[in-house]
Write an enzyme that holds these catalytic residues in place. Structure first.
Site, PDB file in Angstrom:
ATOM      1  N   LYS A 149       0.851  -1.192   0.000  1.00  0.00           N
ATOM      2  CA  LYS A 149       0.000   0.000   0.000  1.00  0.00           C
ATOM      3  C   LYS A 149       0.890   1.247   0.000  1.00  0.00           C
ATOM      4  O   LYS A 149       2.012   1.158   0.488  1.00  0.00           O
ATOM      5  CB  LYS A 149      -0.925  -0.004   1.214  1.00  0.00           C
ATOM      6  CG  LYS A 149      -0.220   0.361   2.522  1.00  0.00           C
ATOM      7  CD  LYS A 149      -1.181   0.807   3.570  1.00  0.00           C
ATOM      8  CE  LYS A 149      -0.441   1.541   4.662  1.00  0.00           C
ATOM      9  NZ  LYS A 149      -1.213   1.996   5.773  1.00  0.00           N
ATOM     10  N   LYS A 160      -4.059   9.783  14.958  1.00  0.00           N
ATOM     11  CA  LYS A 160      -2.779   9.628  15.662  1.00  0.00           C
ATOM     12  C   LYS A 160      -2.746  10.515  16.907  1.00  0.00           C
ATOM     13  O   LYS A 160      -3.496  11.482  17.006  1.00  0.00           O
ATOM     14  CB  LYS A 160      -1.644  10.079  14.743  1.00  0.00           C
ATOM     15  CG  LYS A 160      -1.235   9.048  13.704  1.00  0.00           C
ATOM     16  CD  LYS A 160       0.063   9.477  13.041  1.00  0.00           C
ATOM     17  CE  LYS A 160       0.513   8.476  12.001  1.00  0.00           C
ATOM     18  NZ  LYS A 160       0.825   7.152  12.542  1.00  0.00           N
ATOM     19  N   ASP A 209      -4.044   6.947   4.609  1.00  0.00           N
ATOM     20  CA  ASP A 209      -3.169   5.968   5.264  1.00  0.00           C
ATOM     21  C   ASP A 209      -3.958   4.825   5.884  1.00  0.00           C
ATOM     22  O   ASP A 209      -3.565   3.664   5.770  1.00  0.00           O
ATOM     23  CB  ASP A 209      -2.339   6.680   6.351  1.00  0.00           C
ATOM     24  CG  ASP A 209      -1.369   5.726   7.042  1.00  0.00           C
ATOM     25  OD1 ASP A 209      -0.686   4.975   6.320  1.00  0.00           O
ATOM     26  OD2 ASP A 209      -1.311   5.720   8.291  1.00  0.00           O
ATOM     27  N   HIS A 238      -7.221   0.135   5.023  1.00  0.00           N
ATOM     28  CA  HIS A 238      -7.582  -0.894   6.000  1.00  0.00           C
ATOM     29  C   HIS A 238      -9.033  -0.846   6.476  1.00  0.00           C
ATOM     30  O   HIS A 238      -9.709  -1.869   6.537  1.00  0.00           O
ATOM     31  CB  HIS A 238      -6.670  -0.782   7.216  1.00  0.00           C
ATOM     32  CG  HIS A 238      -5.221  -0.747   6.852  1.00  0.00           C
ATOM     33  ND1 HIS A 238      -4.662  -1.633   5.972  1.00  0.00           N
ATOM     34  CD2 HIS A 238      -4.209   0.050   7.253  1.00  0.00           C
ATOM     35  CE1 HIS A 238      -3.377  -1.380   5.848  1.00  0.00           C
ATOM     36  NE2 HIS A 238      -3.076  -0.357   6.613  1.00  0.00           N
ATOM     37  N   LYS A 294      -5.278 -13.243   8.597  1.00  0.00           N
ATOM     38  CA  LYS A 294      -6.264 -14.281   8.297  1.00  0.00           C
ATOM     39  C   LYS A 294      -7.137 -14.582   9.515  1.00  0.00           C
ATOM     40  O   LYS A 294      -8.349 -14.764   9.405  1.00  0.00           O
ATOM     41  CB  LYS A 294      -5.525 -15.538   7.858  1.00  0.00           C
ATOM     42  CG  LYS A 294      -6.404 -16.563   7.213  1.00  0.00           C
ATOM     43  CD  LYS A 294      -5.530 -17.623   6.586  1.00  0.00           C
ATOM     44  CE  LYS A 294      -6.372 -18.577   5.774  1.00  0.00           C
ATOM     45  NZ  LYS A 294      -5.525 -19.490   5.012  1.00  0.00           N
ATOM     46  N   GLU A 305      -4.808   5.652  17.357  1.00  0.00           N
ATOM     47  CA  GLU A 305      -3.449   5.315  17.771  1.00  0.00           C
ATOM     48  C   GLU A 305      -2.973   6.308  18.814  1.00  0.00           C
ATOM     49  O   GLU A 305      -3.310   7.501  18.722  1.00  0.00           O
ATOM     50  CB  GLU A 305      -2.490   5.415  16.591  1.00  0.00           C
ATOM     51  CG  GLU A 305      -2.599   4.324  15.581  1.00  0.00           C
ATOM     52  CD  GLU A 305      -1.560   4.518  14.480  1.00  0.00           C
ATOM     53  OE1 GLU A 305      -0.448   3.999  14.618  1.00  0.00           O
ATOM     54  OE2 GLU A 305      -1.878   5.208  13.503  1.00  0.00           O
ATOM     55  N   HIS A 313      -1.927  -5.653   5.372  1.00  0.00           N
ATOM     56  CA  HIS A 313      -1.420  -6.421   6.512  1.00  0.00           C
ATOM     57  C   HIS A 313      -2.289  -6.255   7.753  1.00  0.00           C
ATOM     58  O   HIS A 313      -2.173  -6.976   8.714  1.00  0.00           O
ATOM     59  CB  HIS A 313       0.014  -6.002   6.843  1.00  0.00           C
ATOM     60  CG  HIS A 313       0.081  -4.617   7.428  1.00  0.00           C
ATOM     61  ND1 HIS A 313       0.022  -3.496   6.655  1.00  0.00           N
ATOM     62  CD2 HIS A 313       0.165  -4.188   8.693  1.00  0.00           C
ATOM     63  CE1 HIS A 313       0.075  -2.433   7.418  1.00  0.00           C
ATOM     64  NE2 HIS A 313       0.162  -2.816   8.667  1.00  0.00           N
TER      65      HIS A 313
HETATM   66  P1  NDP Z   1      12.026   2.801   2.511  1.00  0.00           P
HETATM   67  O1  NDP Z   1      12.218   4.144   1.885  1.00  0.00           O
HETATM   68  O2  NDP Z   1      12.504   2.569   3.885  1.00  0.00           O
HETATM   69  O3  NDP Z   1      12.734   1.696   1.584  1.00  0.00           O
HETATM   70  C1  NDP Z   1      12.622   1.668   0.200  1.00  0.00           C
HETATM   71  C2  NDP Z   1      13.616   0.698  -0.407  1.00  0.00           C
HETATM   72  O4  NDP Z   1      13.533   0.808  -1.818  1.00  0.00           O
HETATM   73  C3  NDP Z   1      15.067   0.929  -0.030  1.00  0.00           C
HETATM   74  O5  NDP Z   1      15.638  -0.324   0.249  1.00  0.00           O
HETATM   75  C4  NDP Z   1      15.643   1.522  -1.313  1.00  0.00           C
HETATM   76  O6  NDP Z   1      16.997   1.209  -1.463  1.00  0.00           O
HETATM   77  C5  NDP Z   1      14.860   0.809  -2.361  1.00  0.00           C
HETATM   78  N1  NDP Z   1      14.890   1.479  -3.657  1.00  0.00           N
HETATM   79  C6  NDP Z   1      14.513   2.753  -3.933  1.00  0.00           C
HETATM   80  N2  NDP Z   1      14.693   2.986  -5.255  1.00  0.00           N
HETATM   81  C7  NDP Z   1      15.163   1.845  -5.806  1.00  0.00           C
HETATM   82  C8  NDP Z   1      15.516   1.447  -7.134  1.00  0.00           C
HETATM   83  N3  NDP Z   1      15.422   2.299  -8.181  1.00  0.00           N
HETATM   84  N4  NDP Z   1      15.966   0.192  -7.340  1.00  0.00           N
HETATM   85  C9  NDP Z   1      16.068  -0.681  -6.304  1.00  0.00           C
HETATM   86  N5  NDP Z   1      15.746  -0.371  -5.029  1.00  0.00           N
HETATM   87  C10 NDP Z   1      15.306   0.876  -4.785  1.00  0.00           C
HETATM   88  O7  NDP Z   1      10.478   2.466   2.340  1.00  0.00           O
HETATM   89  P2  NDP Z   1       9.593   1.500   3.274  1.00  0.00           P
HETATM   90  O8  NDP Z   1      10.336   0.233   3.493  1.00  0.00           O
HETATM   91  O9  NDP Z   1       9.112   2.243   4.456  1.00  0.00           O
HETATM   92  O10 NDP Z   1       8.284   1.246   2.362  1.00  0.00           O
HETATM   93  C11 NDP Z   1       8.274   0.361   1.260  1.00  0.00           C
HETATM   94  C12 NDP Z   1       6.818   0.178   0.805  1.00  0.00           C
HETATM   95  O11 NDP Z   1       6.062  -0.421   1.865  1.00  0.00           O
HETATM   96  C13 NDP Z   1       6.082   1.483   0.476  1.00  0.00           C
HETATM   97  O12 NDP Z   1       5.173   1.225  -0.555  1.00  0.00           O
HETATM   98  C14 NDP Z   1       5.316   1.799   1.750  1.00  0.00           C
HETATM   99  O13 NDP Z   1       4.172   2.579   1.492  1.00  0.00           O
HETATM  100  C15 NDP Z   1       4.935   0.392   2.187  1.00  0.00           C
HETATM  101  N6  NDP Z   1       4.672   0.258   3.614  1.00  0.00           N
HETATM  102  C16 NDP Z   1       5.622   0.577   4.536  1.00  0.00           C
HETATM  103  C17 NDP Z   1       5.369   0.422   5.884  1.00  0.00           C
HETATM  104  C18 NDP Z   1       6.403   0.739   6.912  1.00  0.00           C
HETATM  105  O14 NDP Z   1       6.076   0.660   8.105  1.00  0.00           O
HETATM  106  N7  NDP Z   1       7.631   1.072   6.529  1.00  0.00           N
HETATM  107  C19 NDP Z   1       4.054  -0.075   6.367  1.00  0.00           C
HETATM  108  C20 NDP Z   1       3.129  -0.421   5.316  1.00  0.00           C
HETATM  109  C21 NDP Z   1       3.445  -0.253   4.000  1.00  0.00           C
HETATM  110  P3  NDP Z   1      18.079   2.402  -1.369  1.00  0.00           P
HETATM  111  O15 NDP Z   1      17.896   3.052  -0.038  1.00  0.00           O
HETATM  112  O16 NDP Z   1      19.339   1.702  -1.544  1.00  0.00           O
HETATM  113  O17 NDP Z   1      17.735   3.318  -2.521  1.00  0.00           O
END
Ligand code: NDP
Length: 470
Positions: free
Chosen positions: A142, A332, A229, A234, A176, A210, A172
Site C-alpha cells: 500500500k 494519531k 493511510d 484498511h 487471516k 493510535e 497487513h
Molecule cells: P524505505 O524508503 O525505507 O525503503 C525503500 C527501499 O527501496 C530501499 O531499500 C531503497 O533502497 C529501495 N529502492 C529505492 N529505489 C530503488 C531502485 N530504483 N531500485 C532498487 N531499489 C530501490 O520504504 P519503506 O520500506 O518504508 O516502504 C516500502 C513500501 O512499503 C512502500 O510502498 C510503503 O508505502 C509500504 N509500507 C511501509 C510500511 C512501513 O512501516 N515502513 C508499512 C506499510 C506499508 P536504497 O535506499 O538503496 O535506494
C-alpha cells in the site's frame, strides 16, 4: 502444521528498506521457524552495493528475536535460510535488470515490491510479459495507486504481466485470523445474522485510534494523512467484512466477490461538511510523554493541511443496510489506543413499565489485535430485581501464531490470494474516498485541532458510545 510452499523463491526488492527490516523479515522468520515455509529460498535486492555478508547480517538480526524463542528445529530452518540467502545490487527501474534476475531464480518466484510506490510502478512498467516466468507472483504494498485512475492504470500494468489471482495487494492490517474471526462470529451464530440489518442495527463504527504520533515518518505521512493511510486501505476492508452477504465458502472467490459487491454499493454522501470531519493534533502529551505540534514536526509542510485524525460516514445502498451509517475513524496521538468495530443495536420497541435503571441500546464490540469480543446486555439486578444494569459478556477470539506479515507471506507462498485486495476493490476504495479528498483540498470541511493525548476535538462526540450520535 507443516506445509510445503508452492513458491520456491521469495525475492524482496527494497532489501535495505524499513518495511523489509522491521516487518517483512520478522514475519517471515516466524513462518520459517514454525515449519510453514519449507524449502523456500530468500533473495534480497536493492540499489545499494551491499556485500553478501551485509545482507546476511540484516537477515540474521531481523530473525534474531524469533530464533531465540524457537525450538531446535525452527532454529535450524532459520539458519539454513540465512546461510543460503543471496543479495543482488539492482536498479529495478532500469530496463532488463529485474528481468535477468527473474530468469536466473528457481521458480515459481514471488516478487515482493518493498519499494516506494512510484518505484514499484516504474519497475512493473519496465517489465515485459515475456520477462515474467509462468507462476510468478507479484506482491504490491500500500498505497496501491494514488487515486481511482492511477489504481486502474497500475492494475492494467500488472495484469499485462500475470493473472489477477497472482497479484497480491497487501493489506497487513487484516490477518487471516481476524478475517475468519469476523466471519465466524457473523455466520456461525443463528442469533446474530437475523438481526444483522437495518431493522435492528442503528449504526456501525470502525475505530482505529493510535496513541503513536508521527514518529519521524513525515516524509511518507505528510503526503498521505489519516484518510489515505488508514481509512482508504484498511478500515474499508473491515467495514466490508462487517457488511457482506453470507458467502457460500470462505474461499477467495466467494469472499472477495462478496467484499467487492458491498464496496460497490458504498459511498460517502455529500455534503461532506456533514458526513466527514478532519483534524490535526497540536502539542500535548501522550502517556506522560511530550508530543510536539504536528505542524512543527521536522519534514512537515504545515500549509498542506494534512489531517492526523479523519472520520467519514459511509452509506451502503442495498437492501440490508439502507440508511445505516457506517462511521470510519482513525487518528494519531490520541489519549487512548483503540482498534475496534462497534455495532450499536436499535433500542427495544417497548420496555415494560416498571423497569428502572439503564436501558441503553445493546452494543457488540469486536476488538482487533488481540481479537476480542464484548457484548453489552441489559440484565436485572443485582439487588433490586426491577432495576436494569449493564453486563458485558467477553471472549477472546482465536489468535494467530504468526505475525501479520507472516500471515500475508503465507498466503503469497501458498498461492492463496484470500487476504489480498482484488483489483476492482482497490479501485473502488479510491472511488469512495476521492470525492472527500477533493472536498478537503477545497477546504469545504474545516481542519479542526485537538491536543495530542486528548480524545480528539472537544466538539466531536466520543466515537463508539451508544449515545454519541453520528
Ligand atoms: P524505505 O524508503 O525505507 O525503503 C525503500 C527501499 O527501496 C530501499 O531499500 C531503497 O533502497 C529501495 N529502492 C529505492 N529505489 C530503488 C531502485 N530504483 N531500485 C532498487 N531499489 C530501490 O520504504 P519503506 O520500506 O518504508 O516502504 C516500502 C513500501 O512499503 C512502500 O510502498 C510503503 O508505502 C509500504 N509500507 C511501509 C510500511 C512501513 O512501516 N515502513 C508499512 C506499510 C506499508 P536504497 O535506499 O538503496 O535506494
Amino acid at each position: 502444521m507443516t506445509s510445503q510452499t508452492t513458491v520456491r523463491t521469495l525475492l524482496i526488492l527494497g532489501a535495505s528498506g524499513d518495511l523489509t527490516g522491521r516487518l517483512l523479515l520478522p514475519g517471515l522468520a516466524r513462518l520459517v521457524a514454525k515449519g510453514r515455509a519449507a524449502g523456500l529460498r530468500l533473495v534480497g535486492a536493492g540499489s545499494d552495493p551491499w556485500t553478501p555478508e551485509q545482507w546476511r547480517e540484516r537477515v540474521h538480526s531481523s530473525f534474531a528475536a524469533t530464533a531465540e524463542a524457537a525450538a531446535a528445529e525452527g532454529q535450524e530452518a532459520l539458519q539454513a535460510l540465512e546461510k543460503e540467502t543471496v543479495y543482488h545490487q539492482l536498479d529495478v527501474t532500469a530496463g532488463g535488470g529485474l528481468a535477468a534476475l527473474l530468469r536466473s531464480l528457481e521458480g515459481p518466484v514471488a516478487v515482493y515490491f518493498a519499494l516506494p510506490p512510484k518505484i514499484s510502478q516504474l519497475a512493473c512498467e519496465a517489465l515485459q510479459p515475456e520477462d515474467v516466468p509462468d507462476g510468478t507472483r507479484l506482491v504490491m504494498e500500500k498505497p496501491f495507486g494514488s487515486g481511482e485512475e492511477s489504481a486502474r492504470s497500475l492494475n492494467r500494468t500488472l495484469v499485462r504481466l500475470v493473472p489477477e489471482d497472482h497479484i497480491h495487494r497487501v493489506d497487513h492490517f487484516l490477518g487471516k485470523a481476524t478475517v475468519l474471526n469476523i466471519l465466524g462470529l457473523r455466520f456461525a451464530n443463528n442469533f446474530l445474522e437475523p438481526v444483522w440489518n437495518r431493522h435492528h442495527i442503528e449504526k456501525v463504527e470502525i475505530i482505529f485510534d493510535e496513541d503513536l504520533a508521527l514518529e519521524g515518518r513525515a516524509r511518507y505521512y505528510d503526503g498521505a494523512g489519516a484518510l489515505r493511510d488508514m481509512i482508504q486501505s484498511h478500515l474499508l476492508q473491515i467495514m466490508a467484512l462487517m457488511a457482506i452477504e453470507p458467502p457460500a465458502t470462505v474461499g477467495e472467490r466467494d469472499l472477495r466477490d462478496a467484499i467487492s459487491a458491498v464496496l460497490r454499493a458504498s459511498s460517502v454522501r455529500a455534503p461532506f461538511a456533514a458526513s466527514t470531519r478532519r483534524a490535526r493534533y497540536t502539542a500535548g502529551s501522550v502517556a506522560g510523554k511530550a508530543v510536539p505540534d504536528y505542524a512543527r514536526e521536522e519534514g512537515v509542510d504545515a500549509d498542506r493541511g494534512t489531517e492526523t485524525l479523519a472520520e467519514i460516514q459511509i452509506g451502503i445502498d442495498n437492501w440490508r443496510w439502507k440508511d445505516v451509517p457506517f462511521v470510519l475513524r482513525s487518528g494519531k496521538a490520541l489519549g487512548a489506543k483503540r482498534k475496534e468495530a462497534v455495532v450499536t443495536f436499535r433500542p427495544v420497541p417497548h420496555l415494560p413499565k416498571g423497569f428502572t435503571g439503564v436501558d441503553s441500546p445493546n452494543q457488540l464490540r469486536i476488538g482487533f489485535g488481540p481479537d476480542t469480543l464484548q457484548f453489552d446486555v441489559d440484565v436485572n439486578g443485582p439487588g433490586d430485581i426491577f432495576s436494569l444494569s449493564r453486563a458485558t459478556l467477553q471472549a477472546e477470539l482465536s489468535a494467530s501464531e504468526l505475525l501479520p506479515y507472516g500471515e500475508v507471506l503465507e498466503g503469497v507462498l501458498a498461492g492463496d490470494p484470500l487476504l489480498s485486495v482484488r483489483g476492482d476493490t482497490a479501485e473502488d476504495c479510491w472511488r469512495i474516498v476521492e470525492p472527500v479528498l477533493l472536498a478537503w483540498q477545497r477546504n469545504d470541511v474545516p481542519l479542526e485541532e485537538y491536543d495530542a493525548g486528548s480524545a480528539g476535538p472537544a466538539s466531536w462526540p466520543t466515537a463508539g458510545r451508544a449515545d454519541s450520535g453520528s
